[in-house]
Design a protein around this motif. Sequence first.
Motif, PDB file in Angstrom:
ATOM      1  N   PRO A 218     -78.504  11.951  39.353  1.00 18.65           N
ATOM      2  CA  PRO A 218     -77.078  11.853  39.670  1.00 18.65           C
ATOM      3  C   PRO A 218     -76.667  10.542  40.335  1.00 18.65           C
ATOM      4  O   PRO A 218     -75.482  10.207  40.380  1.00 18.65           O
ATOM      5  CB  PRO A 218     -76.851  13.029  40.621  1.00 18.65           C
ATOM      6  N   HIS A 219     -77.625   9.792  40.889  1.00 20.84           N
ATOM      7  CA  HIS A 219     -77.313   8.535  41.567  1.00 20.84           C
ATOM      8  C   HIS A 219     -78.545   7.626  41.529  1.00 20.84           C
ATOM      9  O   HIS A 219     -79.613   8.020  41.029  1.00 20.84           O
ATOM     10  CB  HIS A 219     -76.840   8.778  43.003  1.00 20.84           C
ATOM     11  N   ARG A 220     -78.409   6.429  42.060  1.00 20.33           N
ATOM     12  CA  ARG A 220     -79.464   5.426  41.914  1.00 20.33           C
ATOM     13  C   ARG A 220     -80.755   5.802  42.645  1.00 20.33           C
ATOM     14  O   ARG A 220     -81.855   5.557  42.140  1.00 20.33           O
ATOM     15  CB  ARG A 220     -78.957   4.059  42.379  1.00 20.33           C
ATOM     16  N   LEU A 221     -80.645   6.361  43.822  1.00 15.26           N
ATOM     17  CA  LEU A 221     -81.855   6.762  44.547  1.00 15.26           C
ATOM     18  C   LEU A 221     -82.633   7.789  43.744  1.00 15.26           C
ATOM     19  O   LEU A 221     -83.851   7.667  43.558  1.00 15.26           O
ATOM     20  CB  LEU A 221     -81.484   7.325  45.919  1.00 15.26           C
ATOM     21  N   ALA A 222     -81.945   8.797  43.235  1.00 17.28           N
ATOM     22  CA  ALA A 222     -82.608   9.847  42.457  1.00 17.28           C
ATOM     23  C   ALA A 222     -83.233   9.262  41.186  1.00 17.28           C
ATOM     24  O   ALA A 222     -84.340   9.659  40.793  1.00 17.28           O
ATOM     25  CB  ALA A 222     -81.604  10.940  42.101  1.00 17.28           C
ATOM     26  N   ARG A 223     -82.541   8.340  40.551  1.00 12.89           N
ATOM     27  CA  ARG A 223     -83.054   7.752  39.313  1.00 12.89           C
ATOM     28  C   ARG A 223     -84.303   6.910  39.575  1.00 12.89           C
ATOM     29  O   ARG A 223     -85.239   6.912  38.775  1.00 12.89           O
ATOM     30  CB  ARG A 223     -81.964   6.911  38.644  1.00 12.89           C
ATOM     31  N   GLY A 224     -84.313   6.200  40.693  1.00 16.42           N
ATOM     32  CA  GLY A 224     -85.489   5.410  41.030  1.00 16.42           C
ATOM     33  C   GLY A 224     -86.706   6.278  41.293  1.00 16.42           C
ATOM     34  O   GLY A 224     -87.816   5.970  40.850  1.00 16.42           O
ATOM     35  N   LEU A 225     -86.505   7.374  42.008  1.00 13.92           N
ATOM     36  CA  LEU A 225     -87.607   8.299  42.277  1.00 13.92           C
ATOM     37  C   LEU A 225     -88.101   8.952  40.992  1.00 13.92           C
ATOM     38  O   LEU A 225     -89.310   9.102  40.770  1.00 13.92           O
ATOM     39  CB  LEU A 225     -87.150   9.362  43.279  1.00 13.92           C
ATOM     40  N   TRP A 226     -87.161   9.348  40.133  1.00 13.09           N
ATOM     41  CA  TRP A 226     -87.513   9.975  38.863  1.00 13.09           C
ATOM     42  C   TRP A 226     -88.317   9.022  37.987  1.00 13.09           C
ATOM     43  O   TRP A 226     -89.347   9.394  37.409  1.00 13.09           O
ATOM     44  CB  TRP A 226     -86.231  10.389  38.145  1.00 13.09           C
ATOM     45  N   HIS A 227     -87.868   7.781  37.912  1.00 14.29           N
ATOM     46  CA  HIS A 227     -88.541   6.797  37.059  1.00 14.29           C
ATOM     47  C   HIS A 227     -89.954   6.512  37.566  1.00 14.29           C
ATOM     48  O   HIS A 227     -90.900   6.406  36.770  1.00 14.29           O
ATOM     49  CB  HIS A 227     -87.714   5.510  37.030  1.00 14.29           C
ATOM     50  N   TYR A 228     -90.119   6.394  38.864  1.00  8.41           N
ATOM     51  CA  TYR A 228     -91.440   6.125  39.426  1.00  8.41           C
ATOM     52  C   TYR A 228     -92.415   7.258  39.106  1.00  8.41           C
ATOM     53  O   TYR A 228     -93.564   7.010  38.703  1.00  8.41           O
ATOM     54  CB  TYR A 228     -91.334   5.932  40.936  1.00  8.41           C
ATOM     55  N   GLU A 229     -91.959   8.493  39.251  1.00 13.00           N
ATOM     56  CA  GLU A 229     -92.822   9.637  38.944  1.00 13.00           C
ATOM     57  C   GLU A 229     -93.154   9.697  37.456  1.00 13.00           C
ATOM     58  O   GLU A 229     -94.279  10.043  37.071  1.00 13.00           O
ATOM     59  CB  GLU A 229     -92.152  10.939  39.388  1.00 13.00           C
ATOM     60  N   LEU A 230     -92.178   9.361  36.614  1.00 11.08           N
ATOM     61  CA  LEU A 230     -92.424   9.324  35.172  1.00 11.08           C
ATOM     62  C   LEU A 230     -93.503   8.308  34.845  1.00 11.08           C
ATOM     63  O   LEU A 230     -94.423   8.593  34.048  1.00 11.08           O
ATOM     64  CB  LEU A 230     -91.131   8.978  34.430  1.00 11.08           C
ATOM     65  N   CYS A 231     -93.432   7.136  35.436  1.00 12.55           N
ATOM     66  CA  CYS A 231     -94.417   6.090  35.164  1.00 12.55           C
ATOM     67  C   CYS A 231     -95.798   6.475  35.697  1.00 12.55           C
ATOM     68  O   CYS A 231     -96.816   6.153  35.077  1.00 12.55           O
ATOM     69  CB  CYS A 231     -93.948   4.765  35.748  1.00 12.55           C
ATOM     70  N   LYS A 232     -95.852   7.174  36.815  1.00 14.61           N
ATOM     71  CA  LYS A 232     -97.126   7.685  37.313  1.00 14.61           C
ATOM     72  C   LYS A 232     -97.751   8.640  36.305  1.00 14.61           C
ATOM     73  O   LYS A 232     -98.961   8.583  36.032  1.00 14.61           O
ATOM     74  CB  LYS A 232     -96.913   8.404  38.646  1.00 14.61           C
ATOM     75  N   GLN A 233     -96.924   9.502  35.734  1.00 13.57           N
ATOM     76  CA  GLN A 233     -97.413  10.480  34.771  1.00 13.57           C
ATOM     77  C   GLN A 233     -97.927   9.805  33.499  1.00 13.57           C
ATOM     78  O   GLN A 233     -99.029  10.112  33.024  1.00 13.57           O
ATOM     79  CB  GLN A 233     -96.287  11.448  34.409  1.00 13.57           C
ATOM     80  N   ILE A 234     -97.153   8.881  32.964  1.00 14.54           N
ATOM     81  CA  ILE A 234     -97.544   8.220  31.715  1.00 14.54           C
ATOM     82  C   ILE A 234     -98.773   7.343  31.918  1.00 14.54           C
ATOM     83  O   ILE A 234     -99.684   7.317  31.072  1.00 14.54           O
ATOM     84  CB  ILE A 234     -96.368   7.403  31.152  1.00 14.54           C
ATOM     85  N   SER A 235     -98.837   6.637  33.037  1.00  7.57           N
ATOM     86  CA  SER A 235    -100.009   5.796  33.297  1.00  7.57           C
ATOM     87  C   SER A 235    -101.262   6.648  33.439  1.00  7.57           C
ATOM     88  O   SER A 235    -102.348   6.257  32.991  1.00  7.57           O
ATOM     89  CB  SER A 235     -99.788   4.944  34.550  1.00  7.57           C
ATOM     90  N   SER A 236    -101.122   7.834  34.036  1.00  6.75           N
ATOM     91  CA  SER A 236    -102.262   8.739  34.166  1.00  6.75           C
ATOM     92  C   SER A 236    -102.737   9.211  32.801  1.00  6.75           C
ATOM     93  O   SER A 236    -103.948   9.297  32.541  1.00  6.75           O
ATOM     94  CB  SER A 236    -101.876   9.933  35.035  1.00  6.75           C
ATOM     95  N   GLU A 237    -101.790   9.499  31.914  1.00  6.53           N
ATOM     96  CA  GLU A 237    -102.139   9.924  30.561  1.00  6.53           C
ATOM     97  C   GLU A 237    -102.868   8.821  29.797  1.00  6.53           C
ATOM     98  O   GLU A 237    -103.698   9.100  28.932  1.00  6.53           O
ATOM     99  CB  GLU A 237    -100.876  10.338  29.810  1.00  6.53           C
ATOM    100  N   LEU A 238    -102.576   7.566  30.144  1.00 12.69           N
ATOM    101  CA  LEU A 238    -103.240   6.423  29.513  1.00 12.69           C
ATOM    102  C   LEU A 238    -104.538   6.063  30.220  1.00 12.69           C
ATOM    103  O   LEU A 238    -105.234   5.136  29.811  1.00 12.69           O
ATOM    104  CB  LEU A 238    -102.317   5.207  29.522  1.00 12.69           C
ATOM    105  N   ASP A 239    -104.858   6.796  31.303  1.00 10.82           N
ATOM    106  CA  ASP A 239    -106.015   6.485  32.134  1.00 10.82           C
ATOM    107  C   ASP A 239    -105.916   5.062  32.671  1.00 10.82           C
ATOM    108  O   ASP A 239    -106.899   4.326  32.721  1.00 10.82           O
ATOM    109  CB  ASP A 239    -107.321   6.671  31.349  1.00 10.82           C
ATOM    110  N   GLN A 240    -104.704   4.693  33.059  1.00 12.07           N
ATOM    111  CA  GLN A 240    -104.414   3.373  33.600  1.00 12.07           C
ATOM    112  C   GLN A 240    -103.816   3.549  34.996  1.00 12.07           C
ATOM    113  O   GLN A 240    -102.773   4.182  35.164  1.00 12.07           O
ATOM    114  CB  GLN A 240    -103.413   2.628  32.702  1.00 12.07           C
ATOM    115  N   ALA A 241    -104.474   2.997  35.994  1.00 12.36           N
ATOM    116  CA  ALA A 241    -103.965   3.126  37.362  1.00 12.36           C
ATOM    117  C   ALA A 241    -102.612   2.428  37.481  1.00 12.36           C
ATOM    118  O   ALA A 241    -102.426   1.318  36.973  1.00 12.36           O
ATOM    119  CB  ALA A 241    -104.958   2.522  38.349  1.00 12.36           C
ATOM    120  N   LEU A 242    -101.662   3.079  38.130  1.00 15.36           N
ATOM    121  CA  LEU A 242    -100.360   2.483  38.382  1.00 15.36           C
ATOM    122  C   LEU A 242    -100.462   1.638  39.650  1.00 15.36           C
ATOM    123  O   LEU A 242    -100.668   2.159  40.743  1.00 15.36           O
ATOM    124  CB  LEU A 242     -99.293   3.561  38.547  1.00 15.36           C
ATOM    125  N   ALA A 243    -100.320   0.318  39.485  1.00 14.79           N
ATOM    126  CA  ALA A 243    -100.465  -0.600  40.614  1.00 14.79           C
ATOM    127  C   ALA A 243     -99.179  -0.747  41.419  1.00 14.79           C
ATOM    128  O   ALA A 243     -99.166  -1.415  42.451  1.00 14.79           O
ATOM    129  CB  ALA A 243    -100.916  -1.973  40.102  1.00 14.79           C
TER     130      ALA A 243
END
Length: 279
Positions: A218-243
């Motif tokens: 709904p706002h920028r703070l929420a979107r930033g948190l959502w995006h970070y968690e999404l990238c953590k999930q995808i990087s984990s699926e790739l077996d790539q540490a999120l730096a």
Amino acid sequence: MGEGSGHFVFSDQAAGSRRSMRIFYFRPKTSVPNPRFVIALHGLDRAASDFRDVLAKQADQHGMIVLVPEFDSDAFPDFYAYNYGNVRLAPPRKIVLAREHWTFGIIDRLFQYVRSGLNSSRSTFGMFGNSAGSQFVLRYLALNQATAVDQAIASNCGIYMLPDLKRDYPSGMGGLDLDESFLRRYFGRRLTILLGEADADSTAFDLPRTEEAMAQGPHRLARGLWHYELCKQISSELDQALAWKLEIVPGAGHVDQKIFDRAVDILADTDLSAITART
């Protein structure tokens, strides 16, 4: 490029129809040995000189050179030309342009130009963008080698490009002949996602409200948190540490001096850590 604040004209093949753009800079006193470079990307207001000014005091304390390229609305008229790096034309055409027309290359060439002019031995620089500028920073890191960037900061983005090779750019990273190696490199960047605790106004006049944007929060703070968690999930699926690192600045809003000061401090700390590691 003298001491203090000023600007110069930089010629570049990708700098819009003029093939040139103004660069607003701050340079500390010459007594600072071999100062660090920071290239900063302004918001959609295109106020490059103002963005230079809000970074100057903290940069002076740390002895850092700040360069702010001006992506003015005449030469770079829309989101596609500025935020999205001129990678493809705006709808309805949506044509993917040749890489030499992408504006991301301006950043590397500007660094080399100023570095050479000042006879600097610096081989890397820090990068910071707020709001629309953060969209540019994230796309620059995702789509390019960016070998000279040692630390990047993206703050208070309004809508995030998804790390998805099947979704067409600029919503995702598809349609650009990229492969999984780009995702792995992107997730391995030294990147800080910086968010303002008070950047949570769902009624802000400049908040993107497309269906795609609202799906991110709904706002920028929420979107930033959502995006970070999404990238953590995808990087984990790739077996790539999120730096990447995530940091929320207490009490800070969307355009806020607390954000600007913290960004400069992070970049200065990165440089100090690198110097300490070499000695």
